[in-house]
Design a protein around this motif. Sequence first.
Motif, PDB file in Angstrom:
ATOM      1  N   LYS A  90      23.880  45.445  34.010  1.00 49.07           N
ATOM      2  CA  LYS A  90      24.704  44.522  34.812  1.00 49.07           C
ATOM      3  C   LYS A  90      25.777  45.288  35.587  1.00 49.07           C
ATOM      4  CE  LYS A  90      23.614  40.721  31.815  1.00 49.07           C
ATOM      5  NZ  LYS A  90      23.213  41.000  30.454  1.00 49.07           N
TER       6      LYS A  90
ATOM      7  N   LEU B 135      17.578  46.720  14.417  1.00 54.52           N
ATOM      8  CA  LEU B 135      18.989  46.313  14.387  1.00 54.52           C
ATOM      9  C   LEU B 135      19.635  46.795  13.090  1.00 54.52           C
ATOM     10  CD1 LEU B 135      18.409  42.614  15.512  1.00 54.52           C
ATOM     11  CD2 LEU B 135      19.413  44.423  16.911  1.00 54.52           C
TER      12      LEU B 135
ATOM     13  N   GLY C 291      13.547  36.010  12.776  1.00 55.03           N
ATOM     14  CA  GLY C 291      13.615  34.676  12.184  1.00 55.03           C
ATOM     15  C   GLY C 291      12.583  33.730  12.787  1.00 55.03           C
TER      16      GLY C 291
ATOM     17  N   ARG D 173      21.541  46.016  27.004  1.00 54.71           N
ATOM     18  CA  ARG D 173      21.403  44.871  27.908  1.00 54.71           C
ATOM     19  C   ARG D 173      22.577  44.778  28.872  1.00 54.71           C
ATOM     20  NH1 ARG D 173      18.290  44.901  23.900  1.00 54.71           N
ATOM     21  NH2 ARG D 173      16.249  43.924  24.093  1.00 54.71           N
TER      22      ARG D 173
ATOM     23  N   PRO E 297      18.281  31.933  26.710  1.00 51.62           N
ATOM     24  CA  PRO E 297      17.076  32.460  27.350  1.00 51.62           C
ATOM     25  C   PRO E 297      15.891  32.674  26.392  1.00 51.62           C
ATOM     26  CG  PRO E 297      18.684  34.217  26.972  1.00 51.62           C
ATOM     27  CD  PRO E 297      19.336  32.950  26.521  1.00 51.62           C
ATOM     28  N   VAL E 298      16.160  32.830  25.075  1.00 51.90           N
ATOM     29  CA  VAL E 298      15.039  33.249  24.215  1.00 51.90           C
ATOM     30  C   VAL E 298      14.905  32.398  22.950  1.00 51.90           C
ATOM     31  CG1 VAL E 298      15.023  35.653  25.045  1.00 51.90           C
ATOM     32  CG2 VAL E 298      16.481  35.051  23.099  1.00 51.90           C
TER      33      VAL E 298
ATOM     34  N   ARG F 193      10.544  30.733  28.022  1.00 52.53           N
ATOM     35  CA  ARG F 193       9.630  31.868  28.085  1.00 52.53           C
ATOM     36  C   ARG F 193       9.086  32.320  26.747  1.00 52.53           C
ATOM     37  NH1 ARG F 193      14.665  35.418  29.961  1.00 52.53           N
ATOM     38  NH2 ARG F 193      14.511  37.201  28.577  1.00 52.53           N
TER      39      ARG F 193
ATOM     40  N   GLU G 223       9.490  34.443  10.988  1.00 47.07           N
ATOM     41  CA  GLU G 223       9.667  33.936   9.621  1.00 47.07           C
ATOM     42  C   GLU G 223       9.513  32.421   9.580  1.00 47.07           C
ATOM     43  OE1 GLU G 223      13.452  36.170   9.339  1.00 47.07           O
ATOM     44  OE2 GLU G 223      12.724  36.788   7.372  1.00 47.07           O
TER      45      GLU G 223
ATOM     46  N   PHE H 282      22.003  47.409  20.817  1.00 48.97           N
ATOM     47  CA  PHE H 282      21.158  46.326  21.351  1.00 48.97           C
ATOM     48  C   PHE H 282      21.866  45.654  22.532  1.00 48.97           C
ATOM     49  CE2 PHE H 282      20.030  41.834  21.625  1.00 48.97           C
ATOM     50  CZ  PHE H 282      18.648  41.871  21.663  1.00 48.97           C
TER      51      PHE H 282
ATOM     52  N   PRO I 255      14.192  41.522   7.586  1.00 50.14           N
ATOM     53  CA  PRO I 255      14.008  40.084   7.761  1.00 50.14           C
ATOM     54  C   PRO I 255      14.670  39.374   6.572  1.00 50.14           C
ATOM     55  CG  PRO I 255      11.938  41.275   8.053  1.00 50.14           C
ATOM     56  CD  PRO I 255      12.921  42.246   7.489  1.00 50.14           C
ATOM     57  N   GLY I 256      15.657  38.534   6.860  1.00 49.90           N
ATOM     58  CA  GLY I 256      16.444  37.964   5.767  1.00 49.90           C
ATOM     59  C   GLY I 256      16.109  36.514   5.478  1.00 49.90           C
TER      60      GLY I 256
ATOM     61  N   ALA J  21      16.941  35.288  14.810  1.00 53.85           N
ATOM     62  CA  ALA J  21      18.291  34.781  14.582  1.00 53.85           C
ATOM     63  C   ALA J  21      19.141  35.128  15.798  1.00 53.85           C
ATOM     64  CB  ALA J  21      18.857  35.431  13.327  1.00 53.85           C
ATOM     65  N   ASP J  22      20.250  34.416  15.962  1.00 51.17           N
ATOM     66  CA  ASP J  22      21.149  34.719  17.080  1.00 51.17           C
ATOM     67  C   ASP J  22      22.007  35.917  16.678  1.00 51.17           C
ATOM     68  OD1 ASP J  22      22.994  34.864  19.057  1.00 51.17           O
ATOM     69  OD2 ASP J  22      23.440  32.705  19.097  1.00 51.17           O
ATOM     70  N   ILE J  23      21.706  37.055  17.292  1.00 52.20           N
ATOM     71  CA  ILE J  23      22.372  38.298  16.876  1.00 52.20           C
ATOM     72  C   ILE J  23      23.878  38.219  17.136  1.00 52.20           C
ATOM     73  CG2 ILE J  23      22.363  40.825  17.172  1.00 52.20           C
ATOM     74  CD1 ILE J  23      19.479  40.465  18.279  1.00 52.20           C
TER      75      ILE J  23
ATOM     76  N   ALA K  85      13.050  33.934  19.382  1.00 53.48           N
ATOM     77  CA  ALA K  85      13.071  35.412  19.365  1.00 53.48           C
ATOM     78  C   ALA K  85      13.881  35.940  18.188  1.00 53.48           C
ATOM     79  CB  ALA K  85      13.639  35.948  20.667  1.00 53.48           C
TER      80      ALA K  85
ATOM     81  N   GLU L 125      13.586  43.453  12.903  1.00 49.05           N
ATOM     82  CA  GLU L 125      14.963  43.576  12.410  1.00 49.05           C
ATOM     83  C   GLU L 125      15.369  45.021  12.146  1.00 49.05           C
ATOM     84  OE1 GLU L 125      12.824  41.235  11.546  1.00 49.05           O
ATOM     85  OE2 GLU L 125      13.847  39.328  11.205  1.00 49.05           O
TER      86      GLU L 125
HETATM   87  C1  3H9 Z   1      16.788  38.179  12.751  1.00 47.05           C
HETATM   88  O1  3H9 Z   1      15.986  37.389  13.187  1.00 47.05           O
HETATM   89  C2  3H9 Z   1      17.290  38.146  11.339  1.00 47.05           C
HETATM   90  C3  3H9 Z   1      16.513  37.214  10.447  1.00 47.05           C
HETATM   91  O2  3H9 Z   1      15.438  37.899   9.845  1.00 47.05           O
HETATM   92  C4  3H9 Z   1      17.332  36.720   9.286  1.00 47.05           C
HETATM   93  C5  3H9 Z   1      18.520  35.934   9.593  1.00 47.05           C
HETATM   94  C6  3H9 Z   1      19.136  35.331   8.374  1.00 47.05           C
HETATM   95  N1  3H9 Z   1      20.022  36.831  19.663  1.00 47.05           N
HETATM   96  O3  3H9 Z   1      16.021  41.480  26.026  1.00 47.05           O
HETATM   97  P1  3H9 Z   1      16.285  40.578  27.161  1.00 47.05           P
HETATM   98  C7  3H9 Z   1      19.581  37.825  24.661  1.00 47.05           C
HETATM   99  S1  3H9 Z   1      17.451  39.395  13.704  1.00 47.05           S
HETATM  100  C8  3H9 Z   1      20.929  36.699  20.649  1.00 47.05           C
HETATM  101  O4  3H9 Z   1      16.988  41.121  28.338  1.00 47.05           O
HETATM  102  P2  3H9 Z   1      13.458  40.310  27.645  1.00 47.05           P
HETATM  103  C9  3H9 Z   1      19.867  39.200  25.252  1.00 47.05           C
HETATM  104  O5  3H9 Z   1      21.073  39.722  24.768  1.00 47.05           O
HETATM  105  C10 3H9 Z   1      16.750  39.130  15.297  1.00 47.05           C
HETATM  106  N2  3H9 Z   1      20.678  37.016  21.932  1.00 47.05           N
HETATM  107  O6  3H9 Z   1      14.974  39.811  27.635  1.00 47.05           O
HETATM  108  C11 3H9 Z   1      19.908  38.886  26.723  1.00 47.05           C
HETATM  109  O7  3H9 Z   1      21.173  38.321  27.002  1.00 47.05           O
HETATM  110  P3  3H9 Z   1      21.852  38.553  28.419  1.00 47.05           P
HETATM  111  C12 3H9 Z   1      15.372  39.649  15.398  1.00 47.05           C
HETATM  112  C13 3H9 Z   1      19.475  37.490  22.203  1.00 47.05           C
HETATM  113  O8  3H9 Z   1      12.677  39.228  28.251  1.00 47.05           O
HETATM  114  C14 3H9 Z   1      18.865  37.776  26.871  1.00 47.05           C
HETATM  115  O9  3H9 Z   1      18.681  37.222  25.567  1.00 47.05           O
HETATM  116  N3  3H9 Z   1      14.919  39.530  16.759  1.00 47.05           N
HETATM  117  C15 3H9 Z   1      18.494  37.666  21.220  1.00 47.05           C
HETATM  118  O10 3H9 Z   1      13.378  41.687  28.191  1.00 47.05           O
HETATM  119  C16 3H9 Z   1      17.535  38.268  27.379  1.00 47.05           C
HETATM  120  O11 3H9 Z   1      17.106  39.354  26.563  1.00 47.05           O
HETATM  121  C17 3H9 Z   1      15.027  40.545  17.628  1.00 47.05           C
HETATM  122  O12 3H9 Z   1      15.476  41.619  17.295  1.00 47.05           O
HETATM  123  C18 3H9 Z   1      18.811  37.308  19.896  1.00 47.05           C
HETATM  124  N4  3H9 Z   1      17.921  37.419  18.899  1.00 47.05           N
HETATM  125  O13 3H9 Z   1      13.047  40.418  26.111  1.00 47.05           O
HETATM  126  C19 3H9 Z   1      14.532  40.255  19.006  1.00 47.05           C
HETATM  127  N5  3H9 Z   1      17.378  38.180  21.792  1.00 47.05           N
HETATM  128  O14 3H9 Z   1      20.900  37.976  29.431  1.00 47.05           O
HETATM  129  C20 3H9 Z   1      15.528  40.731  20.012  1.00 47.05           C
HETATM  130  C21 3H9 Z   1      17.664  38.310  23.100  1.00 47.05           C
HETATM  131  O15 3H9 Z   1      23.153  37.859  28.305  1.00 47.05           O
HETATM  132  N6  3H9 Z   1      15.159  40.378  21.368  1.00 47.05           N
HETATM  133  N7  3H9 Z   1      18.916  37.901  23.353  1.00 47.05           N
HETATM  134  O16 3H9 Z   1      21.993  40.044  28.545  1.00 47.05           O
HETATM  135  C22 3H9 Z   1      14.215  41.025  22.065  1.00 47.05           C
HETATM  136  O17 3H9 Z   1      13.520  41.886  21.580  1.00 47.05           O
HETATM  137  C23 3H9 Z   1      14.043  40.651  23.520  1.00 47.05           C
HETATM  138  O18 3H9 Z   1      15.223  40.015  23.919  1.00 47.05           O
HETATM  139  C24 3H9 Z   1      12.858  39.708  23.843  1.00 47.05           C
HETATM  140  C25 3H9 Z   1      12.955  39.285  25.322  1.00 47.05           C
HETATM  141  C26 3H9 Z   1      11.557  40.460  23.603  1.00 47.05           C
HETATM  142  C27 3H9 Z   1      12.898  38.463  23.009  1.00 47.05           C
END
Ligand code: 3H9
Length: 689
Positions: free
Chosen positions: A288, A134, A108, A284, A28-29, A63, A111, A280, A138-139, A69-71, A67, A131
Amino acid sequence: MNDMSPPGAISSYSVRDGIAVLAINSPPVNALGFPVRKALDEGIRRAVADSAASALVIRCDGRTFFAGADIAEFGGELKLPGLNDIFAVIEGSPKPVIAAIHGTALGGGCELALACHYRCALRSAKLGLPEVSLGLLPGAGGTQRTPRIAGVAMALDLIVGGRPISAAKAETAGMVDRIVDGDLEAEAVAYARQLVTEKAPLRRIRDMSVDLDLEAAQAAITTYRVAHSRQFKGFKAPGHIVQAIEAAVTLPFDQGLAREWELFEELMASTESGAQRHLFFAERAAGKVPDIGRDVKPVDIGSVTVIGAGTMGSGIATAFLNIGLPVTLVDREQQAVERGAANIRKTIAGMVAKGRIAEDEGGRRSALLSTSVDLPGAVSGADLIVEAVFEDLELKKAVFAQIDAAAKADAILASNTSFLDLDAIAAATSRPEQVVGLHFFVPANVMRLLEVVRGEKTSDVVVATGMALGRKLGKVAILSRVCDGFIANRAMAPRQAAADALILEGPLPWEVDRAMVEYGFPMGPFQMVDIVGVDVIGWDRENSAGRTVQEVLCEMGRWGQKKNGGYYDYDEERRAQPSPVAEKIVREMAAKTGADQHRFREPEIVERLLYPVVNEGAKILEEGVALRASDIDVALVTGYGWPVWTGGPMFWADSIGLPAIVAALDATIGADAVSPLLRKLAAEGGSLT
Ligand code: 3H9
C-alpha cells in the motif's frame, strides 16, 4: 421462510428444497471474527430448530470460504462463542450439517468444515491448515480431527507443512466427500437432499479413531521429527504441532482438544508467533502506497525486453516468462544472448524435471523467449524495458539514452541498479516520469523480494505498475526512495562493516559466521563474501595496499570459493574449512591495530553485528527512504534470509527494548552515529513497529 437480509448483512438464511442454507458474507475473506461467529451460532441453532429444514448447508459469499480465525483479534480477549463452542453445536445437531467450500478453506475455516458431518467442495477449492506460518497451531480441533479423518502422516504434512491442498487431494484423504462443478449452492443442496433421502448417518469425525495402531503412529511421528529437525530450527510451532498430533493418537478426543488448546495458548503468547503475525500484516501493508489513490490504475504489461543477458538479466527474464509474458533478451554480442537464453531454458527444464511445472507448460514458457542484439529494434515495441547491465553509472546512462530514443511513448523504463542514483539514470532520458527502479535479488526468478524504487520524478502510475508487477510475479514489492543501496542492501551493509571490524578484536571469521547461523541466518557474512567473491565486495584494485584483511586476501588471489580459497579453504566438492592462511592474516592485522583481543560470547557477536542494522533501519525510516518500519522487516526477511521468527530487525529491536540497543550502540559505534529517531523513540518509550 427466507431472510429479508439487508444488502451487505453478515449472514443470510434461506430454505431451499427443505434444506437450510446459511450463507456468511464478511469480506474480504470471511475471517471468523466475533460477528461472524455470532452469526454462525445463531444461524446453526435456527436451522436445528427449523421444522422446515431437514439439513443445513453452510457456505460463504464472496471470493472464499472462511480463511480462518480473524488474525487481527489475536492477542485480545476472545469473545464467546468460540469456534469450539460452535463446532459442538454442529456436531450435536440432529440434522446433517454440510460445508460447501469454494476458494480457500483455511485454518479455522478448514476446522469448521471438519466439524461438519459432510463436506462438498468446488473442484477449484483448496483446503489447508496454515497456522504454522503464523507461529501457531490449529486451535479449534484441526490437530485432533485431521489425523482421525486423513491419518497421521497426512496430518503432519498438512499442519506442519502448512501448504493447502487441492479439493481432489482432500477428497482422496477423506477430508472432502464430494467434489462439485457449477453452482455450488445448488449442488450442495442437492447433495444434502440426497444424504437426507438416504438417511445417511451423522458422521462426526470426533467419534472416529486414528487409523494407525499406537506404535505405528508414534513411529511415524518420531520419523517425522527427525527428518524435519533442521526445518524446525528456531520455530516453536512445529514441535508443538507434533505434540498436539501425538495427543490425538494417545488421548480421547476431548482430552486431546484440551491439550491442543493448551499448546495453542502457549504459542499465542510466544514472541515467535508475535513476530510471524507481524510479518503477515507487514507483507500486506507493504503493497500500500499511502499517497497513491485507488483511482491510479496500473498499466497492463503485455511484453518485456530485458537488457543484459548475464545472471541478473537471465533471472529477471525467467521471472517474467514464469508469469506468461513474452520476453526479448538483449545483449551486445550474439554469444552473450545465446548463453543467457540457454541458461533460461536450462532453468525452465529444471523446473519440469523437478515436477514443478508440466512439460508442455515448460515448452510454452521457453517459446515466449526471443533474443536480439539490436537494442533499438528490441525495445521499440515493448511495454516494459528492464535494464540489467553492469553496475556502472555512465554505462547505464548511455543505455537509457538509447532506450529513450527507441521505446514507445508510454513504455516503462526500469533499471535493476542495486545502488546507483536512479535519478541520474532517469535524467539521461527525455521522460524521467516513466523511469523506475525494479531491484531484483539473485536469483531473480526465485527470491521473493522486489524493491520498487521511486525516483524524484517517477509518475504515480509507473510506481503503481511496478508494485502490481511485483505481486503478479509472486513477489513482495517494497517501495524505496533513491539512496545508496536502497532498503535491503543499505540496511545490511553495517553488518559487514561490523563483522570486518570485529575480527580484529578476537573472534575469527568462522566464529562470527557461526553466531549469525545460530541466530538464524542461512549463512554468515564471511561465508557470503566468499560465495559472492572477496574481490567484488568493494575491493579497490588500483589502490589496494594490504591495509585490510580483504585487501590482503585479494592481493593474494584468495577471491573466495571461485578460487578455492578466501576466508575459508575449499575442497573439490566446495566444502568450506576454516583457513589457516586467513587466520594468520586476521591475527597479524589484529596485532597491527593494537586492539584489545578477547573472546566474545555469541550473543555479544550478534549485538555487535545486528544492532548497527537496526540503527541503519531507523535512519532509512527517518529519511523517508522506506514508507514504514515493517517494510524494512519484510525486505530483510525476504531478501537476506533474516530469521522469520524474530520478525525482522525492527520488530526484533522492539522486542529487545530500544534503550538497551541505543546504550550498546553508543558504546560501540559512538553516539554521533546513532540515529536520532532511534534515540528519541528509546527516550520516549516508543517503538519502531
Ligand atoms: C486460525 O485460523 C487459528 C485457528 O486454528 C484457531 C483459532 C482459535 N484474519 O492475503 P490477501 C486480510 S489462524 C484477518 O491480500 P489474497 C488481509 O490482511 C488463521 N484478516 O488476499 C488483507 O487485508 P487488507 C489461519 C485476514 O486474496 C485481506 O484480508 N488462516 C485474514 O491474496 C486480503 O488478504 C490463515 O493463515 C485473517 N485470517 O489471499 C490464512 N486473512 O486488504 C491467511 C486475510 O486490509 N490468509 N486477511 O490488507 C491468507 O492466506 C490469504 O489472505 C488468502 C487470500 C489466501 C485467504
